[in-house]
Design a protein around this motif. Structure first.
Motif, mmCIF file in Angstrom:
data_model
loop_
_atom_site.group_PDB
_atom_site.id
_atom_site.type_symbol
_atom_site.label_atom_id
_atom_site.label_comp_id
_atom_site.label_asym_id
_atom_site.label_seq_id
_atom_site.Cartn_x
_atom_site.Cartn_y
_atom_site.Cartn_z
ATOM 1 N N ALA A 166 -7.837 -5.138 3.100
ATOM 2 C CA ALA A 166 -8.553 -6.341 2.671
ATOM 3 C C ALA A 166 -7.614 -7.536 2.634
ATOM 4 C CB ALA A 166 -9.171 -6.116 1.293
ATOM 5 N N ILE A 167 -6.413 -7.338 2.120
ATOM 6 C CA ILE A 167 -5.425 -8.423 2.083
ATOM 7 C C ILE A 167 -5.087 -8.859 3.505
ATOM 8 C CG2 ILE A 167 -3.077 -9.045 1.422
ATOM 9 C CD1 ILE A 167 -3.330 -7.032 -0.899
ATOM 10 N N GLY A 168 -4.880 -7.879 4.377
ATOM 11 C CA GLY A 168 -4.550 -8.199 5.761
ATOM 12 C C GLY A 168 -5.648 -8.941 6.477
ATOM 13 N N ARG A 169 -6.902 -8.566 6.218
ATOM 14 C CA ARG A 169 -8.022 -9.245 6.865
ATOM 15 C C ARG A 169 -8.114 -10.685 6.376
ATOM 16 N NH1 ARG A 169 -11.955 -5.565 8.624
ATOM 17 N NH2 ARG A 169 -13.201 -7.318 9.367
ATOM 18 N N LEU A 170 -7.864 -10.913 5.099
ATOM 19 C CA LEU A 170 -7.873 -12.273 4.566
ATOM 20 C C LEU A 170 -6.782 -13.127 5.199
ATOM 21 C CD1 LEU A 170 -8.486 -11.548 0.787
ATOM 22 C CD2 LEU A 170 -9.922 -12.996 2.212
ATOM 23 N N TYR A 229 -1.027 -12.797 -1.168
ATOM 24 C CA TYR A 229 -0.495 -11.464 -0.916
ATOM 25 C C TYR A 229 0.045 -10.848 -2.209
ATOM 26 C CZ TYR A 229 2.459 -7.662 0.686
ATOM 27 O OH TYR A 229 3.040 -6.428 0.845
ATOM 28 N N THR A 230 0.855 -11.603 -2.926
ATOM 29 C CA THR A 230 1.466 -11.078 -4.154
ATOM 30 C C THR A 230 0.415 -10.775 -5.211
ATOM 31 O OG1 THR A 230 3.427 -12.417 -3.691
ATOM 32 C CG2 THR A 230 3.212 -11.543 -5.919
ATOM 33 N N ALA A 231 -0.490 -11.715 -5.424
ATOM 34 C CA ALA A 231 -1.537 -11.516 -6.427
ATOM 35 C C ALA A 231 -2.481 -10.399 -6.006
ATOM 36 C CB ALA A 231 -2.318 -12.814 -6.634
ATOM 37 N N GLY A 232 -2.739 -10.297 -4.696
ATOM 38 C CA GLY A 232 -3.599 -9.222 -4.209
ATOM 39 C C GLY A 232 -3.006 -7.855 -4.491
ATOM 40 N N VAL A 233 -1.699 -7.716 -4.286
ATOM 41 C CA VAL A 233 -1.041 -6.446 -4.584
ATOM 42 C C VAL A 233 -1.097 -6.166 -6.082
ATOM 43 C CG1 VAL A 233 1.182 -5.246 -4.616
ATOM 44 C CG2 VAL A 233 0.461 -6.489 -2.568
ATOM 45 N N ALA A 234 -0.905 -7.197 -6.906
ATOM 46 C CA ALA A 234 -0.962 -7.017 -8.355
ATOM 47 C C ALA A 234 -2.335 -6.544 -8.809
ATOM 48 C CB ALA A 234 -0.597 -8.328 -9.057
ATOM 49 N N VAL A 235 -3.379 -7.121 -8.227
ATOM 50 C CA VAL A 235 -4.741 -6.706 -8.571
ATOM 51 C C VAL A 235 -4.993 -5.281 -8.101
ATOM 52 C CG1 VAL A 235 -7.179 -7.115 -8.073
ATOM 53 C CG2 VAL A 235 -5.678 -9.048 -8.593
ATOM 54 N N ALA A 236 -4.597 -4.972 -6.875
ATOM 55 C CA ALA A 236 -4.815 -3.636 -6.324
ATOM 56 C C ALA A 236 -4.090 -2.565 -7.128
ATOM 57 C CB ALA A 236 -4.363 -3.594 -4.865
ATOM 58 N N ALA A 237 -2.899 -2.891 -7.624
ATOM 59 C CA ALA A 237 -2.089 -1.915 -8.355
ATOM 60 C C ALA A 237 -2.561 -1.699 -9.785
ATOM 61 C CB ALA A 237 -0.623 -2.360 -8.364
ATOM 62 N N ALA A 238 -3.454 -2.557 -10.249
ATOM 63 C CA ALA A 238 -3.840 -2.507 -11.656
ATOM 64 C C ALA A 238 -4.584 -1.244 -12.034
ATOM 65 C CB ALA A 238 -4.696 -3.728 -12.001
ATOM 66 N N SER A 239 -5.252 -0.614 -11.081
ATOM 67 C CA SER A 239 -6.084 0.551 -11.405
ATOM 68 C C SER A 239 -5.476 1.852 -10.911
ATOM 69 C CB SER A 239 -7.489 0.375 -10.827
ATOM 70 O OG SER A 239 -7.425 0.165 -9.426
ATOM 71 N N GLY A 240 -4.151 1.930 -10.940
ATOM 72 C CA GLY A 240 -3.510 3.207 -10.653
ATOM 73 C C GLY A 240 -2.914 3.365 -9.288
ATOM 74 N N GLY A 241 -2.663 2.282 -8.568
ATOM 75 C CA GLY A 241 -2.043 2.394 -7.264
ATOM 76 C C GLY A 241 -2.760 1.582 -6.215
ATOM 77 N N VAL A 242 -2.037 1.203 -5.180
ATOM 78 C CA VAL A 242 -2.584 0.370 -4.120
ATOM 79 C C VAL A 242 -3.213 1.255 -3.047
ATOM 80 C CG1 VAL A 242 -2.062 -1.372 -2.386
ATOM 81 C CG2 VAL A 242 -0.808 -1.370 -4.555
ATOM 82 N N LYS A 287 8.625 -4.743 -6.815
ATOM 83 C CA LYS A 287 9.328 -5.885 -6.216
ATOM 84 C C LYS A 287 8.362 -7.023 -5.896
ATOM 85 C CE LYS A 287 12.325 -7.168 -2.354
ATOM 86 N NZ LYS A 287 13.019 -6.695 -1.126
ATOM 87 N N VAL A 288 7.193 -6.660 -5.325
ATOM 88 C CA VAL A 288 6.213 -7.693 -4.971
ATOM 89 C C VAL A 288 5.707 -8.409 -6.214
ATOM 90 C CG1 VAL A 288 3.926 -8.106 -3.977
ATOM 91 C CG2 VAL A 288 5.506 -6.550 -2.840
ATOM 92 N N ILE A 289 5.330 -7.638 -7.231
ATOM 93 C CA ILE A 289 4.791 -8.248 -8.450
ATOM 94 C C ILE A 289 5.861 -9.075 -9.160
ATOM 95 C CG2 ILE A 289 3.811 -7.747 -10.729
ATOM 96 C CD1 ILE A 289 2.395 -5.381 -9.519
ATOM 97 N N GLY A 290 7.134 -8.735 -8.950
ATOM 98 C CA GLY A 290 8.210 -9.514 -9.552
ATOM 99 C C GLY A 290 8.238 -10.956 -9.087
#
Length: 414
Positions: free
Chosen positions: A325-329, A305-318, A343-346
């Motif tokens: 996709a994270i939820g389905r996984l 979950y945390t890494a997924g948010v970090a990846v999603a946020a990398a290109s300008g926002g989630v 906070k999540v990426i922290g």
């Protein structure tokens, strides 16, 4: 010679089938499928009779003899009808309803390019499905059927259904090898099906092809389209090609296969050793941390979950699609929540450190599942790629795994 196919059925398939057929949701789904299908078996045969060529013995005595030999070997009773479909790809399939004949279809391209021994392997494989009554548990329909938007089968049981389906393919492969009686024919048949090539310039080798498993990443493909469950290997009906090849290669060296062929067993493997190898290789497609309840699973799920948010946020926002996709996984609903990205990426550093204690296989699976999140909006950006590479390296997986995942797609061969 006649064999009892059940003696060669993959142990994992037997175990999983016992589990899934006892599930209330699966039984309800099967009842619904029977209700919807009605007399589909005859309808399917009718459509083939009206649009394809049915092979008779007078047209192709070679194919008729091959089918007859395979039937005799496995004790298959009842008629088998063979149809040729006008396709430019190597394809074969088999279908049988409760009533009526077993219907075997072969593509014209396959008939043109396959040797007699390779055809025996393919035909034996398809009749193996009939011998084990794999059609009694139709997939993926059983896992996907729903009513009013609510699936009959729970998510954990759905994963078991797909795992059973993949193991069923390995059981059918064993029957194919017993019919072909030639591991090299299986090797060349697999190679042609997997590569689409039928050139004499390439000489396939079963053992060499089987060794691809050693470098195979247990990866879903990150496709340039919207996320869906088909991009997850645990939702695939077929094993990876190299996994299938190594399972056939190992079975060809077993005492049971050699004895059935009337050959000396000597230092041959026991079937228990073969089954242990199959179990280990099949775990490549079964990311159990997604459904297990354990400390290791919790550690990996929190990191995903945390890494997924970090990846999603990398290109300008989630994006909402990325949260979905994270939820389905994870088997949960994150699509409507508001995420405090900072906070999540922290928490990322600490969760990576905790995950270093779990086996490398699971860490590799997690890294490659991140590509599902990255590709959820239809593309993988350079920024997302950089974050995934960084996470992979910190998990001691290796950034190359990310590139293999995005670049390589493993396709079912039949």
């Amino acid at each position: 010679m006649q064999i009892d196919p059940r003696q060669f059925q993959v142990r994992r398939e037997q175990q999983l089938r016992d589990e899934v057929v006892g599930d209330f949701g699966v039984r309800k789904a099967l009842a619904k499928i029977r209700e919807v299908r009605g007399g589909k078996g005859y309808g399917y045969r009718r459509s083939l009779l009206s649009s394809t060529l049915r092979l008779t013995r007078s047209m192709s005595p070679e194919i008729a003899d091959t089918v007859a030999e395979c039937k005799a070997l496995i004790g298959h009773e009842g008629p088998v009808e063979v149809y040729v479909t006008p396709e430019h790809q190597f394809n074969a399939s088999c279908y049988r309803e409760t009533r009526g004949p077993t219907v075997l279809t072969l593509s014209s391209r396959l008939l043109e390019a396959f040797t007699p021994a390779e055809l025996r392997f393919v035909i034996g494989h398809e009749l193996g499905h009939a011998a084990f009554d794999h059609y009694g548990l139709p997939m993926p329909a059983a896992a996907m059927i729903e009513e009013l938007g609510i699936p009959f089968v729970s998510r954990p049981m759905s994963l078991k259904l797909y795992a059973w389906c993949r193991s069923a393919e390995l059981s059918a492969d064993r029957i194919g090898l017993l019919c072909a009686q030639d591991p090299q024919a299986a090797a060349s048949g697999f190679f042609k099906l997997a590569s689409g090539m039928a050139s004499p310039r390439v000489v396939p080798d079963l053992a060499t092809f089987a060794r691809q498993v050693e470098s195979l990443a247990s990866a879903p493909e990150a496709r340039e389209k919207e996320y869906d469950e088909d991009t997850l290997d645990c939702f695939s009906t077929h094993p990876y090609n190299p996994v299938r090849v190594r399972a056939v290669w190992a079975f060809s060296r077993s005492k049971e296969f050699l004895a059935a062929m009337g050959k000396p067993t000597g230092d041959a493997w026991g079937l228990a050793e073969v089954e242990a190898l199959v179990d280990r290789d099949m775990q490549l497609m079964e990311p159990t941390y997604l459904q297990e309840k354990s400390q290791t699973s919790d550690t990996l799920r929190r990191l995903l979950y945390t890494a997924g948010v970090a990846v999603a946020a990398a290109s300008g926002g989630v994006e909402a699609s990325e949260l979905e996709a994270i939820g389905r996984l994870l088997g949960s609903d994150h699509g409507d929540e508001v995420v405090d990205v900072a906070k999540v990426i922290g928490d990322l550093e600490g969760r990576i450190a905790a995950a270093l204690e779990v086996p490398l296989l699971y860490r590799a699976q997690l890294v490659q599942h991140l590509t599902i999140v990255a590709a959820a909006d239809g593309q993988v950006s350079a920024e997302e790629l950089q974050v995934m590479e960084d996470i992979a390296q910190r998990l001691e997986v290796g950034a190359g795994v990310v590139h293999q995942t995005i670049r390589g797609a493993m396709h079912p061969i039949d």
